[in-house]
Design an enzyme around this catalytic site. Structure first.
Site, PDB file in Angstrom:
ATOM      1  N   CYS A 129       3.000   8.206   2.454  1.00  0.00           N
ATOM      2  CA  CYS A 129       3.121   7.165   3.464  1.00  0.00           C
ATOM      3  C   CYS A 129       3.457   5.879   2.720  1.00  0.00           C
ATOM      4  O   CYS A 129       2.641   5.359   1.962  1.00  0.00           O
ATOM      5  CB  CYS A 129       1.778   7.076   4.182  1.00  0.00           C
ATOM      6  SG  CYS A 129       1.666   5.700   5.299  1.00  0.00           S
ATOM      7  N   CYS A 166      -3.144   1.141   8.162  1.00  0.00           N
ATOM      8  CA  CYS A 166      -2.116   0.237   7.678  1.00  0.00           C
ATOM      9  C   CYS A 166      -2.592  -1.191   7.378  1.00  0.00           C
ATOM     10  O   CYS A 166      -3.115  -1.866   8.251  1.00  0.00           O
ATOM     11  CB  CYS A 166      -1.098   0.249   8.812  1.00  0.00           C
ATOM     12  SG  CYS A 166       0.177  -0.912   8.813  1.00  0.00           S
ATOM     13  N   CYS A 198       4.279  -7.957   7.900  1.00  0.00           N
ATOM     14  CA  CYS A 198       5.129  -7.569   9.030  1.00  0.00           C
ATOM     15  C   CYS A 198       5.139  -8.712  10.037  1.00  0.00           C
ATOM     16  O   CYS A 198       4.124  -9.369  10.244  1.00  0.00           O
ATOM     17  CB  CYS A 198       4.573  -6.302   9.678  1.00  0.00           C
ATOM     18  SG  CYS A 198       5.508  -5.751  11.128  1.00  0.00           S
ATOM     19  N   CYS A 242       1.597  -6.963  16.177  1.00  0.00           N
ATOM     20  CA  CYS A 242       0.773  -6.100  17.044  1.00  0.00           C
ATOM     21  C   CYS A 242      -0.700  -6.507  16.867  1.00  0.00           C
ATOM     22  O   CYS A 242      -1.156  -6.698  15.733  1.00  0.00           O
ATOM     23  CB  CYS A 242       0.962  -4.629  16.680  1.00  0.00           C
ATOM     24  SG  CYS A 242       2.688  -4.130  16.748  1.00  0.00           S
ATOM     25  N   GLU A 290       0.814  -1.215   0.000  1.00  0.00           N
ATOM     26  CA  GLU A 290       0.000   0.000   0.000  1.00  0.00           C
ATOM     27  C   GLU A 290       0.843   1.259   0.000  1.00  0.00           C
ATOM     28  O   GLU A 290       1.928   1.289   0.588  1.00  0.00           O
ATOM     29  CB  GLU A 290      -0.857   0.038   1.268  1.00  0.00           C
ATOM     30  CG  GLU A 290      -1.789  -1.109   1.371  1.00  0.00           C
ATOM     31  CD  GLU A 290      -2.649  -1.028   2.627  1.00  0.00           C
ATOM     32  OE1 GLU A 290      -3.402  -1.961   2.853  1.00  0.00           O
ATOM     33  OE2 GLU A 290      -2.541  -0.033   3.365  1.00  0.00           O
ATOM     34  N   CYS A 330      -3.332  -4.598  14.490  1.00  0.00           N
ATOM     35  CA  CYS A 330      -2.866  -4.199  13.163  1.00  0.00           C
ATOM     36  C   CYS A 330      -3.100  -5.306  12.136  1.00  0.00           C
ATOM     37  O   CYS A 330      -2.690  -6.443  12.336  1.00  0.00           O
ATOM     38  CB  CYS A 330      -1.380  -3.858  13.245  1.00  0.00           C
ATOM     39  SG  CYS A 330      -0.649  -3.514  11.643  1.00  0.00           S
TER      40      CYS A 330
END
Ligand code: SAH
Ligand code: SF4
Length: 360
Positions: A105, A333, A112, A116, A92, A119
């Site tokens: 951004c 995100c 990832c 977390c 993205e 997320c």
């Protein structure tokens, strides 16, 4: 065999290439400037280079490592792009126009591994790192879309943990701030991290760009539940690294704090946050968490957010409330890439109806 990505090459890499191809060394700078200063990515347009070199460049390198899969335009004029890598993975990119600047951004990884809990990128796990050229390709694409305007600020707040892809991110940042490259000032490039302490220290020595910390809680036990990285690097270790970060006293440090109902939004939480920030030139962005399907958490109430904000501002800590830009187009995100993955399995007619409104 896949061709090397042209944007992966630094100026010294281009100099090595010219040497290897028996091309005069000064051509390296011309090639580098065409790409990163003029944002031209078709070697056939490199008009100060002889035809033979242009042909060689076109044949030897990949010039389109990312293609635009889809583009969404939000009511607030931010644009969210889904980009496809050459191995068919989605990342993205968000372009956010403000009155006097344009912020990009960008993503540093596909997925990832930090896990977390709030997320969506974290839920995907890590697919792979992006190369420095793939990171820079995002900036090139944005500048090409913007035509007369240019990106003025870059934040690594798309997909991925930038400091978990350290070498590629630092290489990309150094081209962003190079005067033969994008020529952005160090103060306008922000690396956002969940708190990888050794890499924060290393960045301070190698290339002290601006730092943003995704904090989200100032209590070790509670933060470890939200962000597993905290089990490895505690708040004390993080704070010590931040106090020693060279640019921290000059630019200050931005802290991202997603507001989650009942998890981190009490006055007790605010008190701990103030204690943690003591001695740091800090700004705290309060971000109501953007929930996604299957996530068992909701955003704090407006009243809670205001009380929390007031507690910080009364103690001289600036704490603007930031609603993720482009809320209507899956602001936070990883959310758009995840949605797109679901859509791939949807009835095409339904998909068309859903997209008609805002995809071009
Ligand atoms: N990995 C880095 C950079 C990318 S995340 C980091 O964590 O800092 C970019 C920001 O989006 C982070 O501050 C992250 O906490 C935030 N974010 C992630 N999921 C979110 C959600 N569901 N709602 C609002 N913000 C979210
Ligand atoms: Fe990774 Fe950042 Fe998401 Fe945490 S918030 S999982 S570090 S992208």
């Amino acid at each position: 065999m896949t061709k090397p990505i042209a944007f992966d090459l630094s100026l010294s890499n281009w100099e090595e290439w010219t040497l290897q191809e028996s091309i005069p060394k000064y051509r390296a700078k011309q090639i580098f400037q065409w790409i990163f200063q003029k944002n031209i990515t078709a070697p056939s347009s490199f008009s100060n280079l002889p035809e033979a070199i242009r042909k060689k460049l076109a044949e030897s390198f990949c010039w389109e490592p990312l293609i635009i899969d889809s583009k969404l335009i939000s009511e607030d004029e931010s644009q969210k792009l889904l980009l496809k890598t050459s191995d068919n993975l989605l990342i993205e990119l968000v372009i956010m126009p403000y009155e006097n600047r344009t912020t990009l951004c960008l993503s540093s990884q596909v997925g990832c591994k930090m896990g977390c809990t709030f997320c969506q990128t974290g839920k995907m796990g890590l697919k792979r790192n992006l190369s420095s050229g793939e990171i820079l390709a995002q900036l090139l694409i944005a500048n090409q879309i913007l035509e007369n305007k240019k990106v003025t600020n870059v934040v690594f707040m798309g997909m991925g943990e930038p400091l978990d892809n350290y070498d590629a991110v630092v290489k990309a940042c150094s081209i962003m701030i190079s005067s033969d490259g994008f020529n952005l000032s160090k103060a306008k490039v922000t690396v956002s991290t969940s708190g990888l302490v050794p890499e924060i220290r290393k960045l301070g020595t190698d290339l002290p760009v601006r730092l943003a910390i995704s904090l989200h809680n100032a209590d070790n036990e509670k933060r470890s539940k939200l962000m597993p990285v905290n089990r490895k690097y505690s708040l004390d270790e993080l704070k010590e690294a931040l106090l020693e970060y060279p640019a921290s006293s000059r630019y200050g440090i931005t802290f991202e704090y997603v507001m989650i109902d009942g998890k981190n939004d009490s006055l007790q939480d605010a008190k701990k946050l103030v204690h943690f920030l003591h001695g740091i030139k800090a700004k705290v962005n309060l971000i109501p968490v953007n929930p996604f399907p299957g996530m068992p958490i909701t955003a704090s109430t407006e009243q809670r957010i205001r009380e929390f904000q007031m507690y910080l501002t009364k103690r001289s800590i600036p704490a603007p409330v930031r609603y993720s830009k482009g809320q209507d187009i899956s602001g936070a995100c990883g959310q758009l890439a995840a949605k797109r993955k679901e859509e791939v399995h949807m009835d095409p007619r339904k998909l068309h109806r859903k997209r008609r409104l805002n995809i071009i």
